[in-house]
Design a protein around this motif. Structure first.
Motif, short mmCIF file in Angstrom:
data_model
loop_
_atom_site.label_atom_id
_atom_site.label_comp_id
_atom_site.label_asym_id
_atom_site.label_seq_id
_atom_site.Cartn_x
_atom_site.Cartn_y
_atom_site.Cartn_z
N THR A 1 0.79 -1.27 -0.04
CA THR A 1 0.02 0.01 0.00
C THR A 1 1.02 1.14 0.02
N ARG B 1 -9.02 -4.48 -0.65
CA ARG B 1 -9.42 -5.73 -0.48
C ARG B 1 -8.20 -6.80 -0.71
N PRO B 2 -7.80 -7.73 0.18
CA PRO B 2 -7.15 -8.93 -0.60
C PRO B 2 -7.95 -9.82 -1.47
N ARG C 1 -4.02 -7.46 -4.42
CA ARG C 1 -4.70 -6.47 -3.49
C ARG C 1 -5.76 -5.63 -4.45
N ASP D 1 0.55 -8.28 4.67
CA ASP D 1 -0.48 -7.53 5.23
C ASP D 1 -1.80 -8.26 4.80
N GLY D 2 -2.65 -8.80 5.66
CA GLY D 2 -3.91 -8.79 5.27
C GLY D 2 -4.34 -10.30 4.22
N PHE D 3 -3.46 -11.10 4.17
CA PHE D 3 -3.60 -12.34 3.11
C PHE D 3 -3.56 -13.48 3.86
#
Length: 212
Positions: free
Chosen positions: A27, A59-60, A94, A178-180
């Motif tokens: 990001t 969003r992933p 992402r 991050d986030g996955f």
């Protein structure tokens, strides 16, 4: 695609999801495209978009296809990430919810054309060849999320396989953290399985590049 296939988008355009699977998994890196800046490890500073607003949502997502590293990046050195939709497997991406105008400015910066080129998307979801680059020359429609088209940037043909640089790999490993829901082993295994990576990087060397 001919210019008459769809109307020119003006005034920011509709919202679309940009599905990033390479260094824009980060990001922070994506933020340099939007508001300007130089990503860590890159050889270039980006001007940013006419509309520097952050994504309206992030969003992933998983794309059905294959991740390949090929060609030569003038920004990072080494190979660049390409997405191939007609291959089996899962590619982690992402998805950023942007105005179409923002995505057009992002593409223009990616291919080093003047910021301000508006995209015209094929209405029937055929691949959109934007004509700005011989490398990343296609926007692929990879589905829909919450009523908005989801697009990813790739090439209509993939150059010979070439391993990515260390800075490219580190940026992707940071993004995947991050986030996955991927632990360190899963992140390393994912990159190690991509075409082109084994030309330079082993699993132990990839593990040493994980963020602290």
């Amino acid at each position: 695609m001919h210019a008459g296939d769809a109307p020119q988008v003006t005034g920011g355009g509709p919202f679309v999801w940009y599905a990033a699977y390479g260094t824009n998994l980060s990001t922070v890196r994506l933020g340099c495209y939007l508001s300007g800046g130089r990503p860590s490890g890159a050889e270039r500073r980006y001007d940013g978009c006419r509309d520097p607003s952050p994504p309206r949502d992030v969003r992933p997502v998983e794309l059905r296809g294959r991740l390949t590293f090929a060609g030569e990046s003038s920004v990072w050195g080494g190979g660049m990430a390409f997405f191939t939709s007609d291959a089996g497997g899962v590619v982690h991406a992402r998805a950023y919810l942007l105005r179409l105008e923002q995505l057009g400015d992002l593409v223009a910066q990616e291919v080093r054309q003047p910021v301000g080129a508006d995209l015209v998307l094929a209405p029937d979801r055929r691949p959109t060849r934007h004509g700005l680059s011989r490398t990343y020359d296609v926007l692929l429609d990879v589905g829909e999320l919450d009523g908005h088209r989801m697009l990813t940037l790739t090439g209509s043909s993939v150059p010979p396989a070439h391993a990515p640089s260390a800075s490219y790999v580190r940026t992707m490993l940071e993004g995947l953290a991050d986030g996955f829901g991927l632990d360190a082993d899963a992140r390393v295994a994912y990159l190690a399985s991509a075409d082109g990576v084994a030309l330079r990087w082993t699993v132990p060397t990839l593990r040493r590049m994980l963020p602290a």
